[in-house]
Motif scaffolding. Structure first.
Motif, PDB file in Angstrom:
ATOM      1  N   GLN A  76       0.865  -1.171   0.000  1.00 27.10           N
ATOM      2  CA  GLN A  76       0.000   0.000   0.000  1.00 27.10           C
ATOM      3  C   GLN A  76       0.902   1.222   0.000  1.00 27.10           C
ATOM      4  OE1 GLN A  76      -3.222  -0.030  -0.316  1.00 27.10           O
ATOM      5  NE2 GLN A  76      -3.559  -2.219  -0.049  1.00 27.10           N
ATOM      6  N   LEU A  77       0.808   2.027  -1.063  1.00 28.44           N
ATOM      7  CA  LEU A  77       1.702   3.170  -1.179  1.00 28.44           C
ATOM      8  C   LEU A  77       1.399   4.235  -0.141  1.00 28.44           C
ATOM      9  CD1 LEU A  77       4.056   4.029  -2.928  1.00 28.44           C
ATOM     10  CD2 LEU A  77       2.451   5.197  -4.432  1.00 28.44           C
ATOM     11  N   THR A  78       0.123   4.431   0.176  1.00 25.65           N
ATOM     12  CA  THR A  78      -0.247   5.419   1.200  1.00 25.65           C
ATOM     13  C   THR A  78      -1.179   4.757   2.212  1.00 25.65           C
ATOM     14  OG1 THR A  78      -2.013   6.227  -0.264  1.00 25.65           O
ATOM     15  CG2 THR A  78       0.082   7.415  -0.294  1.00 25.65           C
ATOM     16  N   THR A  79      -2.464   4.659   1.900  1.00 26.04           N
ATOM     17  CA  THR A  79      -3.416   4.015   2.802  1.00 26.04           C
ATOM     18  C   THR A  79      -4.151   2.919   2.041  1.00 26.04           C
ATOM     19  OG1 THR A  79      -5.392   5.316   2.276  1.00 26.04           O
ATOM     20  CG2 THR A  79      -3.800   6.305   3.800  1.00 26.04           C
ATOM     21  N   ALA A  80      -5.001   2.197   2.769  1.00 27.08           N
ATOM     22  CA  ALA A  80      -5.807   1.143   2.139  1.00 27.08           C
ATOM     23  C   ALA A  80      -7.254   1.592   1.965  1.00 27.08           C
ATOM     24  CB  ALA A  80      -5.749  -0.129   2.985  1.00 27.08           C
ATOM     25  N   ALA A 122     -20.295  -9.429   3.379  1.00 28.72           N
ATOM     26  CA  ALA A 122     -20.737  -9.712   2.011  1.00 28.72           C
ATOM     27  C   ALA A 122     -20.019 -10.918   1.420  1.00 28.72           C
ATOM     28  CB  ALA A 122     -20.513  -8.485   1.132  1.00 28.72           C
ATOM     29  N   LEU A 123     -18.728 -11.074   1.728  1.00 30.44           N
ATOM     30  CA  LEU A 123     -17.944 -12.162   1.139  1.00 30.44           C
ATOM     31  C   LEU A 123     -17.878 -13.397   2.032  1.00 30.44           C
ATOM     32  CD1 LEU A 123     -14.980 -10.114  -0.413  1.00 30.44           C
ATOM     33  CD2 LEU A 123     -17.068 -10.928  -1.523  1.00 30.44           C
ATOM     34  N   GLY A 124     -18.277 -13.249   3.306  1.00 31.00           N
ATOM     35  CA  GLY A 124     -18.324 -14.395   4.207  1.00 31.00           C
ATOM     36  C   GLY A 124     -16.976 -14.919   4.647  1.00 31.00           C
ATOM     37  N   ARG A 125     -15.973 -14.064   4.704  1.00 30.20           N
ATOM     38  CA  ARG A 125     -14.654 -14.492   5.171  1.00 30.20           C
ATOM     39  C   ARG A 125     -13.856 -13.286   5.640  1.00 30.20           C
ATOM     40  NH1 ARG A 125     -10.802 -13.500   1.085  1.00 30.20           N
ATOM     41  NH2 ARG A 125     -11.716 -12.966  -0.955  1.00 30.20           N
ATOM     42  N   ARG A 126     -12.759 -13.561   6.342  1.00 27.33           N
ATOM     43  CA  ARG A 126     -11.864 -12.507   6.803  1.00 27.33           C
ATOM     44  C   ARG A 126     -11.098 -11.926   5.616  1.00 27.33           C
ATOM     45  NH1 ARG A 126     -12.181 -10.630  12.002  1.00 27.33           N
ATOM     46  NH2 ARG A 126      -9.912 -10.388  12.088  1.00 27.33           N
ATOM     47  N   LEU A 127     -10.879 -10.603   5.641  1.00 26.77           N
ATOM     48  CA  LEU A 127     -10.210  -9.938   4.531  1.00 26.77           C
ATOM     49  C   LEU A 127      -9.042  -9.093   5.035  1.00 26.77           C
ATOM     50  CD1 LEU A 127     -13.360  -8.613   2.604  1.00 26.77           C
ATOM     51  CD2 LEU A 127     -12.036 -10.670   2.087  1.00 26.77           C
ATOM     52  N   SER A 128      -8.012  -9.006   4.221  1.00 25.79           N
ATOM     53  CA  SER A 128      -6.906  -8.103   4.508  1.00 25.79           C
ATOM     54  C   SER A 128      -7.331  -6.687   4.111  1.00 25.79           C
ATOM     55  CB  SER A 128      -5.670  -8.519   3.715  1.00 25.79           C
ATOM     56  OG  SER A 128      -5.879  -8.287   2.332  1.00 25.79           O
ATOM     57  N   PRO A 129      -6.611  -5.656   4.585  1.00 21.82           N
ATOM     58  CA  PRO A 129      -6.951  -4.289   4.170  1.00 21.82           C
ATOM     59  C   PRO A 129      -6.968  -4.120   2.653  1.00 21.82           C
ATOM     60  CG  PRO A 129      -5.450  -4.216   6.026  1.00 21.82           C
ATOM     61  CD  PRO A 129      -5.554  -5.661   5.623  1.00 21.82           C
ATOM     62  N   ARG A 130      -6.039  -4.755   1.982  1.00 15.92           N
ATOM     63  CA  ARG A 130      -5.992  -4.657   0.522  1.00 15.92           C
ATOM     64  C   ARG A 130      -7.233  -5.295  -0.109  1.00 15.92           C
ATOM     65  NH1 ARG A 130      -1.832  -3.615  -2.921  1.00 15.92           N
ATOM     66  NH2 ARG A 130      -2.003  -4.401  -5.063  1.00 15.92           N
ATOM     67  N   GLU A 131      -7.664  -6.431   0.430  1.00 20.88           N
ATOM     68  CA  GLU A 131      -8.853  -7.105  -0.105  1.00 20.88           C
ATOM     69  C   GLU A 131     -10.114  -6.284   0.164  1.00 20.88           C
ATOM     70  OE1 GLU A 131      -7.741 -11.848   0.157  1.00 20.88           O
ATOM     71  OE2 GLU A 131      -8.241 -10.773   2.021  1.00 20.88           O
ATOM     72  N   VAL A 132     -10.168  -5.621   1.321  1.00 28.08           N
ATOM     73  CA  VAL A 132     -11.306  -4.748   1.621  1.00 28.08           C
ATOM     74  C   VAL A 132     -11.382  -3.619   0.596  1.00 28.08           C
ATOM     75  CG1 VAL A 132     -12.260  -3.110   3.288  1.00 28.08           C
ATOM     76  CG2 VAL A 132     -11.337  -5.291   4.083  1.00 28.08           C
ATOM     77  N   SER A 133     -10.222  -3.009   0.320  1.00 25.65           N
ATOM     78  CA  SER A 133     -10.186  -1.925  -0.659  1.00 25.65           C
ATOM     79  C   SER A 133     -10.616  -2.425  -2.033  1.00 25.65           C
ATOM     80  CB  SER A 133      -8.780  -1.331  -0.715  1.00 25.65           C
ATOM     81  OG  SER A 133      -8.723  -0.257  -1.625  1.00 25.65           O
ATOM     82  N   ALA A 134     -10.132  -3.600  -2.419  1.00 30.92           N
ATOM     83  CA  ALA A 134     -10.481  -4.155  -3.726  1.00 30.92           C
ATOM     84  C   ALA A 134     -11.984  -4.446  -3.829  1.00 30.92           C
ATOM     85  CB  ALA A 134      -9.678  -5.425  -3.983  1.00 30.92           C
ATOM     86  N   TYR A 135     -12.587  -4.915  -2.735  1.00 29.26           N
ATOM     87  CA  TYR A 135     -14.024  -5.207  -2.742  1.00 29.26           C
ATOM     88  C   TYR A 135     -14.826  -3.949  -3.060  1.00 29.26           C
ATOM     89  CZ  TYR A 135     -18.714  -5.860  -0.887  1.00 29.26           C
ATOM     90  OH  TYR A 135     -20.079  -5.877  -0.734  1.00 29.26           O
ATOM     91  N   TRP A 136     -14.506  -2.853  -2.341  1.00 29.50           N
ATOM     92  CA  TRP A 136     -15.286  -1.628  -2.555  1.00 29.50           C
ATOM     93  C   TRP A 136     -15.005  -1.009  -3.917  1.00 29.50           C
ATOM     94  CZ3 TRP A 136     -19.340  -1.004   0.245  1.00 29.50           C
ATOM     95  CH2 TRP A 136     -19.370  -1.505   1.538  1.00 29.50           C
TER      96      TRP A 136
END
Length: 547
Positions: A76-80, A122-136
């Motif tokens: 993550q270059l700055t934030t997630a 929504a995805l039914g599993r634990r997510l990393s910050p990067r995965e959360v960002s990708a979802y939205w």
């Protein structure tokens, strides 16, 4: 801020792709023919300059990116927060300004939490910050792909908001500050985007002949403006445009006479018409200035409440509602203040008004339910908690308090189910363990109750309720040694609890420690002289001592 990378991108593009400004060379008669070579689009010097620029950028950003990789487990270059912010500005209910993922939870402390909870649900599993960002980000792209016409209208509105005279404030409005400032009162009518932006447009017109020389400047202005429109418009997000616009406005003021003198009448007329049209466009009423003032009053009131000044806070909440009676957040916050001051009925009225104005106001719904519960209206409270769960089914607090309302209403089996649901979401919730333990004790499942009370103590060793209830249940089972230990810990955690002193006295007397028991009963009566049980226990202990 992530969108400031748009400016660095403009710099990089300019370094690589710019064309040199033409310079005239005067030839002497004796000079031979001069041959000018066309510079290559990407010569070594430009590449070297771009490399130096990127190196400087890396010095700033690389340490942050490395730390993010170590802490967050991804690059993550700055934030997630790219994905959630992109979605906030591009979704079916977006209006071009900031709208929190959950209504009423616009505070920064909730943003990442809500983005993560909603994405994982929504995805039914634990997510990393990067995965959360990708979802939205994916949600936003899907909206753009499936509703292009609606998105086009939204982008047009954001472009209009970008140059509008009314600020979409973050926490404070200039109009509110003007009530306390003579400078702002005098300058307020002219010191805003509705004047600055049209002047800047005029500045572009009068400097257009120098557009190659000023190309970097225009690129940076355009890139940053586009980055704001791509997300959403906020006062502090569009504010970095001000230095660019000020320079252009200054050029307009400085070059107006020359422009009028040197330009053809048709060009002057077209320019004046365009700038006048833009001035009207920038002053078009897109936002309510009164609502901005009301938001400021609401935020000031909240700050005063947190500073322990409730009377002043109430005055400003009421001022916010005078300015904008339909402002749901002010009703909800005023309700919270009134309830904290013991004015529960007034608080309930404001909670209900907030929900009438904004039915999905989760915190108002939750607070209304708690206020009803405090009044002993357990059945009504349970109904409101169920509505709150429909909006936020993963809230441990709502499941827990619904269980309390159901237990109070005499529905222990349903209460136990609600507490178990809270623990399924958060197995480390000490409050849910204690409440489930109490309900199980009432249902006769004492062994299971003891198990949950022990888990509460393990999770929170300094939790008074856990030690007190565990000691009380163990006392009822005749496990005196352990009961005494937990009740002593409860008394240490809350020396002002008459019930804890009384139950500790019972445990001590039952184990034959009458002197210590009498001291505990006396302390209980000192704290609550009308505690009849402690008075009977004291009399019995003294009689036993006498015998």
């Amino acid at each position: 801020r992530e969108n400031s990378l748009a400016i660095t991108s403009a710099n990089l593009d300019w370094l690589l792709l710019r064309r040199p400004v033409t310079k005239l060379r005067l030839k002497q008669p004796s000079d031979g023919p001069t041959v000018y070579g066309e510079p290559s689009l990407l010569d070594r010097r430009r590449v070297a300059q771009a490399g130096i620029f990127l190196l400087g950028l890396g010095v700033v950003l690389a340490p942050v990116a490395i730390r993010n990789a170590i802490v967050g487990g991804g690059f993550q270059l700055t934030t997630a927060q790219f994905g959630p912010n992109f979605y906030i500005g591009n979704n079916p209910r977006a209006d071009g300004t900031y709208m929190s993922l959950r209504f009423g939870r616009g505070d920064a402390e909730y943003e990442r939490q809500d983005a993560t909870v909603l994405a994982e649900r929504a995805l039914g599993r634990r997510l990393s910050p990067r995965e959360v960002s990708a979802y939205w980000a994916g949600r936003a792209v899907e909206y753009i792909r499936t509703q292009p016409a609606d998105w086009g209208g939204l982008m047009a509105r954001k472009a209009a908001l970008l140059v509008n005279a009314t600020e979409m404030l973050d926490t404070e409005s200039q109009q509110t500050h003007a009530e306390y400032s003579l400078v702002l009162t005098v300058l307020g009518p002219v010191a805003h985007f509705g004047v600055l932006a049209p002047l800047a447009v005029f500045g572009i017109c009068v400097t257009w002949a120098r557009r190659r020389e000023l190309s970097l400047f225009y690129w940076m202005l355009g890139a940053y403006a586009a980055s704001v429109v791509l997300f959403y418009v906020f006062a502090r997000y569009r504010y970095p445009l001000v230095p660019f616009l000020m320079l252009l406005a200054a050029a307009a003021v400085a070059d107006t006479v020359r422009f009028l003198h040197e330009s053809r009448r048709a060009r002057v007329a077209a320019t004046v018409a365009m700038v006048a049209g833009f001035a009207v466009f920038s002053r078009w009423p897109l936002l309510s200035a009164d609502l901005m003032r009301a938001i400021t009053e609401n935020n000031l009131a909240t700050a005063l409440r947190e500073a322990g000044r409730p009377d002043e806070a109430e005055a400003h909440y009421r001022r916010a509602l005078e300015i904008s009676p339909e402002y749901a957040a002010a009703h909800s916050n005023l309700g919270a203040l009134l309830r904290a001051g013991g004015r529960v009925e007034e608080a309930i009225a404001h909670y209900r008004e907030a929900l009438r104005l904004q039915p999905d106001h989760t915190s108002a719904r939750y607070n209304l339910a708690n206020a009803l519960l405090a009044q002993g209206r357990a059945a009504e409270a349970a109904e409101q908690f169920r509505h709150a769960l429909a909006q936020d089914p993963q809230s441990v607090a709502v499941h827990n308090n619904l269980g309390i309302a159901l237990a109070t209403a005499g529905r222990p089996e349903e209460a136990a189910r609600s507490f178990r649901q809270a623990l399924a979401i958060d197995p480390a919730s000490a409050e849910a363990h204690v409440n489930l333990g109490k309900v199980l004790e009432d249902l006769g499942a004492v062994d299971e109750a003891v198990g949950h009370l022990r888990q509460a103590v393990a999770v929170r060793p300094d939790y008074f309720d856990a030690h007190y209830d565990l000691g009380r249940v163990l006392l009822a089972r005749g496990e005196l040694t352990q009961a005494i230990g937990h009740l002593q810990r409860a008394v240490a955690l809350d020396p002002q609890s008459p019930d804890a002193h009384n139950n500790l006295g019972i445990a001590l007397a039952s184990s034959g420690q009458l002197d210590e028991a009498i001291a505990q009963f006396e302390r209980a009566l000192h704290l609550r002289p009308d505690l009849a049980e402690a008075r009977r226990n004291l009399a019995a202990a003294r009689a036993a001592m006498h015998r």
